[in-house]
Write a protein that holds these residues in place. Sequence first.
Motif, short mmCIF file in Angstrom:
data_model
loop_
_atom_site.label_atom_id
_atom_site.label_comp_id
_atom_site.label_asym_id
_atom_site.label_seq_id
_atom_site.Cartn_x
_atom_site.Cartn_y
_atom_site.Cartn_z
N PRO A 8 0.84 -1.21 0.00
CA PRO A 8 0.00 0.00 0.00
C PRO A 8 0.87 1.26 0.00
CG PRO A 8 0.03 -0.99 2.18
CD PRO A 8 0.73 -1.97 1.26
N ARG A 9 0.41 2.24 -0.70
CA ARG A 9 1.13 3.51 -0.77
C ARG A 9 0.96 4.27 0.53
NH1 ARG A 9 0.04 8.29 -5.23
NH2 ARG A 9 2.01 9.45 -4.90
N PRO A 10 2.10 4.79 1.05
CA PRO A 10 1.99 5.53 2.32
C PRO A 10 1.04 6.70 2.18
CG PRO A 10 4.29 5.11 1.77
CD PRO A 10 3.49 4.76 0.56
N PRO A 11 0.29 6.99 3.19
CA PRO A 11 -0.64 8.12 3.12
C PRO A 11 0.12 9.45 3.10
CG PRO A 11 -0.53 7.26 5.35
CD PRO A 11 0.28 6.31 4.51
N GLY A 71 5.98 7.34 8.52
CA GLY A 71 5.60 6.45 7.44
C GLY A 71 4.65 7.08 6.46
N GLN A 72 4.80 8.39 6.24
CA GLN A 72 3.93 9.12 5.32
C GLN A 72 4.77 9.71 4.18
OE1 GLN A 72 2.28 11.90 8.17
NE2 GLN A 72 0.46 10.62 8.52
N ARG A 73 4.07 10.21 3.20
CA ARG A 73 4.78 10.85 2.08
C ARG A 73 4.46 12.35 2.08
NH1 ARG A 73 0.18 8.76 -0.42
NH2 ARG A 73 -0.84 10.23 -1.87
N ALA A 74 5.45 13.12 1.61
CA ALA A 74 5.27 14.58 1.53
C ALA A 74 5.84 15.05 0.20
CB ALA A 74 5.95 15.27 2.70
#
Length: 209
Positions: A8-11, A71-74
């Motif tokens: 799953p793609r990190p939120p 564990g998120q994306r920015a």
Amino acid sequence: MPVTVVPPRPPAVTGWLDALGTVSLVVGICAALLTMVTPFRDPIATGGLAALAVLALVLGIVVRVRAVRAGQRATNAFIGIILSVVALALLAISFIPYLFMSVLAERFDEPPAAPPSVVRPVDDELRQLEAQQATGTYPTTLAVTTDGDRLMTPDGLVVAGLPDGTEVNYETSVDGTRYDLVLFGQYGGRVALNSEQGIVSSTPGPAEG
């Protein structure tokens, strides 16, 4: 059949981190655009653009570090970091010619070295003309040495030392009992002497004014 599992793609970051990432992106875009459209600038403008780029870089790094830990994306912060680095690199490259021209300007603006003083011979030195002539008359000519640093009588008596570039005008009366001597310095100075009064006038050159 094997089943491929796609992780799953990190939120994406939310809240204040997302806001900071957006600020980093916007400021990075502004810094990069302003840097590209203004290739020539003064130190104040360069400092202002550098401050914008650094602000975007710092905000982007803060958001990215927080996002990685959670564990998120920015994405917005990542793009802001790239744009700020590009802006800083362009600033550094464009500022080099300014520094080069500033150094050249300073070198050309430096005042020239002070020229040697205009000739100011002392009476005692020129009085050697009198002591050298037992008959009471002065030589009809004086000579300047080949290197131009001394004034001499034809028989080798040194009358005075001369700075570089000095011109000499020497005349005697018809009976040889009087002389007039004028020395011209290469920078405009002038000294006039005669056998009766010694130094009668002295005009300094521009360097001594």
